[in-house]
Scaffold this active site. Sequence first.
Site, short mmCIF file in Angstrom:
data_model
loop_
_atom_site.label_atom_id
_atom_site.label_comp_id
_atom_site.label_asym_id
_atom_site.label_seq_id
_atom_site.Cartn_x
_atom_site.Cartn_y
_atom_site.Cartn_z
N LYS A 74 -52.80 60.13 -3.28
CA LYS A 74 -53.69 59.94 -2.12
C LYS A 74 -54.96 60.80 -2.17
O LYS A 74 -56.02 60.36 -1.74
CB LYS A 74 -52.93 60.21 -0.83
CG LYS A 74 -51.88 59.15 -0.52
CD LYS A 74 -51.24 59.38 0.84
CE LYS A 74 -50.19 58.33 1.13
NZ LYS A 74 -49.64 58.43 2.47
N ASP A 111 -52.92 55.95 7.73
CA ASP A 111 -51.66 56.64 8.08
C ASP A 111 -51.68 57.14 9.52
O ASP A 111 -50.65 57.13 10.21
CB ASP A 111 -51.42 57.82 7.13
CG ASP A 111 -50.95 57.37 5.76
OD1 ASP A 111 -50.36 56.28 5.65
OD2 ASP A 111 -51.17 58.13 4.78
#
Length: 285
Positions: A74, A111
């Site tokens: 990420k 997220d």
Amino acid sequence: MSRPPITGATLVAGVAGAPVRHSLSPLIHNAWLEAGGIDGIYVPFGPPADAFDSFVMGLRGGAVRGINVTLPFKEQALACATSASARAQAAAAANLLIFEPDGSIVADNTDGLGLLGAFAAQAPDFDVAAGPIAILGAGGAARGAVAALLQAGCPEVRIVNRTLAKAEALAGALGGPVRACELAAAAEAFAGVSAVINATSVGLDGKGVLDAPLEATPDTAVIMDMIYKPLVTPFLHWAQSLGRRTVDGLAMLIGQAAPSFEAFYGQPPPPGAHVRALALKALEP
Ligand code: ATR
């Protein structure tokens, strides 16, 4: 409905991780594609852990519309991008890359939306702005959660971590109404909170139990775990035995997938795909 046959017009997207084999994202996105009769496909990519950058560069140009990115890529995903949304920059990580036809790569992070969506789905009357929230952990997952909670109007976030220095560094990096606390003094940090969120890796695959004094939270506190395997982690099990309401990590996973789907395929997930039931089945031992 079923998906149209794959042709040159089919929109291709996927997820990159290492390992990627156990990712539930292909199951979720393909179920939505099928339910909506949408001409798209979603595939898992498992680039070698040391070759993520060259893998991403090879996708540039738009033949693949975009990818979700999971562990351990990420941070690298954000670094590869030509531009990034404010929420990806605040999280210092991207879980979504879109490949534009001109070769540019746009990074985003859904997220945080997934976290808020999980509360909305499983604790509908919970108000993120109503009181302080404690986050357990100070790694990448915690950073994204703190940034999203501040953005959503949380009046105070308490980062509770085993290593105080890491919590302090994260609080300093994010700024705003954020306090750092040591896990050993969590009882104090839990006083008066509206929610506690586990953003550590403790409890993954049922291993380990987080030594956090949930009994020090108010009766009304909502307890959430970002881990979804198992669905009811030892942490959530304990919260339930104290009578607290809980929110699970699968709701967050589905919550982050929905805006990703819209970015790939140009429309929100269709109703009626029952992706949670499908994912629960896939999680069965
Ligand atoms: P991620 O980027 O996925 O969030 P990470 O950066 O490795 O993962 O962070 C893991 C977090 O879990 C850290 O906050 C870590 O605490 P430390 O900073 O003290 O290492 C926390 N963690 C891991 N194992 C733990 C344990 N047994 N007890 C308490 N916290 C733990």
